[in-house]
Design a protein around this motif. Structure first.
Motif, short mmCIF file in Angstrom:
data_model
loop_
_atom_site.label_atom_id
_atom_site.label_comp_id
_atom_site.label_asym_id
_atom_site.label_seq_id
_atom_site.Cartn_x
_atom_site.Cartn_y
_atom_site.Cartn_z
N THR A 53 28.81 35.47 41.44
CA THR A 53 28.33 34.91 40.11
C THR A 53 27.13 35.74 39.80
O THR A 53 26.13 35.82 40.70
CB THR A 53 28.28 33.75 40.08
N VAL A 98 31.20 38.68 35.95
CA VAL A 98 30.67 38.07 37.13
C VAL A 98 29.48 38.81 37.97
O VAL A 98 29.03 38.17 38.85
CB VAL A 98 32.18 37.81 38.09
N ILE A 137 35.84 40.07 45.00
CA ILE A 137 36.11 39.59 43.86
C ILE A 137 37.66 38.94 43.81
O ILE A 137 38.33 38.13 43.60
CB ILE A 137 36.13 40.52 42.44
#
Length: 262
Positions: free
Chosen positions: A4, A240, A258
């Protein structure tokens, strides 16, 4: 690995001035009710002027949808989209066509050259579509592009007489001839072997570093993304991560993280 990141809000005048394109709270949905699919979810992102930006993500992450909406090729379900100071979400088809023709360049995986035109004819096509001939200054720029990209010996050749790498160089030159504010490149090395692909990526890199061209490239290839100044990662329709230049191994590792989370 924490994938994140906080995406800064695009609000200050100084920040906006440095952006060639931006989206705020962008959502794109397909279907309805129980069949609804969100290709993009509340995406806020700016493409900086004079920078080579790679947009990466797994298949279905929304990267191509994001590019198509930013380029005016598709519309959003909600949110706002700007090219420079022009908000494009409310423009009609004719206005969007003019905007794409005059302010945006495109480079595609499939080259999209006109087979009946020679190299010179393909390079002059954007001017013909705009109903005008190049000015003297624009002609100088076209000549420079032809020389820098090694096209001088091929100007009278048609696309079928060129190698894949040569065809993509013509496509890049055609995208640059009108000095667009932003060039979108959609998997530009997808149909090329690795060596030719690197040469094409070096051309895009040079366009940014030597001529200040703004480029946004959608790719799934870590090697291609490593040529960019900035790498933006999407997953499940959201941004992200937003990183400065990374090498291919770092990008591949991050992409793997990811996909594992997904």
């Amino acid at each position: 690995m924490d994938i994140t990141t906080t995406i800064p809000t695009v609000g200050a005048e100084t920040a906006r001035a440095s952006l060639v394109a931006r989206v705020e709270n962008l959502t794109k949905s397909y279907g309805a009710h129980g069949a609804r699919v969100d290709a993009l979810r509340e995406v806020t992102l700016g493409i900086r002027r004079g920078e080579f930006t790679a947009i990466m993500g797994p298949s279905g992450s929304g990267k191509s949808t994001l590019m198509h909406i930013m380029a005016g090729l598709d519309s959003s379900s909600s949110g706002r989209v700007w090219l420079g100071d022009t908000e494009i979400g409310g423009l009609g088809d004719e206005q969007l066509t003019l905007l794409r023709r005059r302010r945006i360049g495109f480079v595609f995986q499939a080259f999209n050259l006109v087979p009946t035109l020679d190299v010179e004819g393909n390079l002059l096509l954007p001017f013909e579509l705009d109903g005008r001939t190049p000015s003297a200054r624009e002609r100088e720029w076209i000549d420079e592009l032809e020389t820098v990209l090694g096209l001088d010996p091929r100007l009278t050749h048609r696309p079928h007489e060129l190698s894949g790498g040569q065809q993509q160089r013509v496509a890049i030159a055609r995208a640059l001839v009108t000095r667009p504010e932003l060039v979108f490149a959609d998997e530009p090395t997808g149909n090329l072997d690795s060596r030719t692909g690197r040469e094409v990526l070096q051309v895009l890199q040079t366009a940014t570093r030597s001529y200040g061209q703004s480029i946004a490239m959608v790719t799934h290839d870590p090697i291609a993304a490593s040529f960019a100044d900035r790498v933006v990662f999407l997953a499940d329709g959201r941004v992200v991560a937003d990183r400065t230049q990374m090498d291919a191994s770092e990008i591949a590792s991050f992409m793997l993280s990811i996909e594992q989370v997904a």
